[in-house]
Enzyme design. Structure first.
Site, PDB file in Angstrom:
ATOM      1  N   ASP A   4       0.604  -2.784   4.531  1.00 14.20           N
ATOM      2  CA  ASP A   4      -0.409  -2.709   3.574  1.00 14.20           C
ATOM      3  C   ASP A   4      -0.034  -1.407   2.685  1.00 14.20           C
ATOM      4  O   ASP A   4      -0.277  -1.487   1.483  1.00 14.20           O
ATOM      5  CB  ASP A   4      -1.841  -2.156   4.015  1.00 14.20           C
ATOM      6  N   ALA A  47      -4.730  -3.769   0.843  1.00 16.31           N
ATOM      7  CA  ALA A  47      -3.966  -5.254   0.451  1.00 16.31           C
ATOM      8  C   ALA A  47      -4.356  -6.303   1.471  1.00 16.31           C
ATOM      9  O   ALA A  47      -4.335  -7.499   1.253  1.00 16.31           O
ATOM     10  CB  ALA A  47      -2.459  -4.788   0.504  1.00 16.31           C
ATOM     11  N   ASP A  48      -4.368  -5.885   2.589  1.00 16.15           N
ATOM     12  CA  ASP A  48      -4.606  -6.723   3.744  1.00 16.15           C
ATOM     13  C   ASP A  48      -5.974  -7.665   3.417  1.00 16.15           C
ATOM     14  O   ASP A  48      -6.180  -8.801   3.687  1.00 16.15           O
ATOM     15  CB  ASP A  48      -4.986  -6.097   5.211  1.00 16.15           C
ATOM     16  N   MET A  49      -6.966  -6.800   3.052  1.00 12.96           N
ATOM     17  CA  MET A  49      -8.430  -7.631   3.030  1.00 12.96           C
ATOM     18  C   MET A  49      -8.390  -8.358   1.583  1.00 12.96           C
ATOM     19  O   MET A  49      -8.837  -9.446   1.705  1.00 12.96           O
ATOM     20  CB  MET A  49      -9.458  -6.705   2.943  1.00 12.96           C
TER      21      MET A  49
END
Length: 380
Positions: A138, A167-169
């Site tokens: 991330d 970024a992950d979400m």
């Protein structure tokens, strides 16, 4: 909308892919999580852990899924997986680019078994471009996409790591949206099988539009200068009398006027919208003094529907806030969880699957006989 008749084969792990498939599961999809026989999803073992020893991140994004262990590096494991593909609607994977080709489960191969399959690849930088093969997480994605640079008050301050893994979400949300769109297109008579390439860094860059777009016209957005990044006193964070913080987001003149009237400072109303740096600095100093006169809770009570003040809460405080309780976002009790943000989703599943818990049942359903199942389990 419900996805009760949709089956998803989930080859992802850690956070972005599992968040995407959790959103699909919350909409009713049957998500079969394919894990390697040894450790399974790494997130199962990451601290912090829940009271039963499961990684908290794993439990957060794997509710209601079914876990099947298969060794995709073996012929038998790959063959069993390809049989699962025949009855699936979606396959989602988060290996680094090229891994699915080596495993023999790339889009071309699996689409021969199921031409109507929606195949989604999630990766840090996408399936092409100079960073295609780079490892990352991330922090690297938000750095590359420009978010980290503006996550500070000015250019002299060190960039701060965002409090949530943006970024992950964002990547998981983008993947879920793309998958549902592809399923809808298929349902409406469009093309059947579809390949989707979802990049986490692309997802963050797409979130930058309100901040980064001026750069397309030759300007350079800088920390603390932007419309949404603290450049204006009427859209900012202020410290309160008890050393806590509140936000003021009076972008519209009518809300600013209502605030000025309520704090008995009509003299400040005309300064709204000024671009003069000296006037902005003076207004910021005035507002700092105003907000320092009350505690955070006093400001919360002071706010009205026309005065956009909100508290800066800790994550724990946010989970206890009546707004989220009323919206049904948090489940307490013996099986606590943060639930789907989609109103109208299916009732949230409560159980998190044990590693390989559903292997036998899923393999039996696709016609594997006892000898085959025992062989696969022994191979595990």
């Amino acid at each position: 909308m419900h996805l009760d008749d949709v089956r998803v084969l989930d080859l992802t792990r850690l956070l972005p892919g599992p968040y995407a498939t959790q959103l699909l599961a919350d909409l009713g999809a049957d998500v079969i999580k394919i894990e390697d026989p040894d450790a399974g999803d790494y997130a199962r073992h990451l601290p912090p852990r829940t009271p039963d020893g499961t990684g908290a991140v794993f439990e957060a994004v794997n509710r209601g899924k079914r876990s099947v262990t298969l060794d995709l590096k073996t012929d038998d494991g790959r063959d069993a997986f390809l049989r699962l593909v025949e009855d699936a609607d979606v396959l989602i994977e988060s290996f680094r680019p090229g891994v699915v080709d080596r495993l023999g489960i790339d889009y071309e191969t699996v689409s021969d078994r199921n031409p109507d399959l929606v195949y989604c690849s999630i990766s840090g930088y996408g399936q092409d471009g100079p960073y295609r093969d780079h490892a990352g997480h991330d922090l690297g994605y938000v750095g590359l996409a420009g978010l980290l640079d503006v996550t500070r008050s000015d250019t002299d301050e060190r960039p701060r790591i965002p409090g949530y893994p943006v970024a992950d979400m964002a990547g998981g949300l983008s993947a879920a949206f793309a998958i549902v769109s592809a399923l809808l297109s298929r349902e409406l008579g469009g093309r059947g099988g579809t390949y989707l390439d979802c990049s986490l860094s692309d997802a963050v860059l797409s979130f930058s539009q309100a901040v980064a777009t001026p750069a397309l016209y030759g300007d350079e957005p800088r920390p603390g200068d932007g419309f949404f990044t603290g450049g204006h006193p009427w859209y900012n964070v202020y410290e309160t009398a008890d050393d806590r913080y509140v936000t003021l987001s009076a972008l519209e003149p009518k809300f600013w006027q209502a605030f000025c009237d309520a704090v008995d400072r009509p003299d400040l109303a005309s300064v709204h919208g000024t671009r003069d740096e000296t006037e902005q600095a003076a207004l910021r100093a005035e507002l700092e003094a105003v907000f320092a006169d009350r505690t955070r809770e006093e400001w919360v009570e002071f706010a009205t529907p026309q005065i956009p003040i909100a508290p800066v809460l800790t994550p724990a405080e946010a989970l206890d806030h009546p707004q989220f309780a009323d919206r049904g976002m948090v489940r307490r009790g013996d099986d606590p969880a943060i639930l789907s943000p989609i109103r109208g989703a299916s009732p949230a599943p409560s159980e998190t699957p044990a590693h390989g818990e559903h292997t036998r049942a899923v393999l039996e359903a696709i016609g594997c006989d006892e000898a085959e199942i025992e062989g696969l389990l022994e191979g595990d």
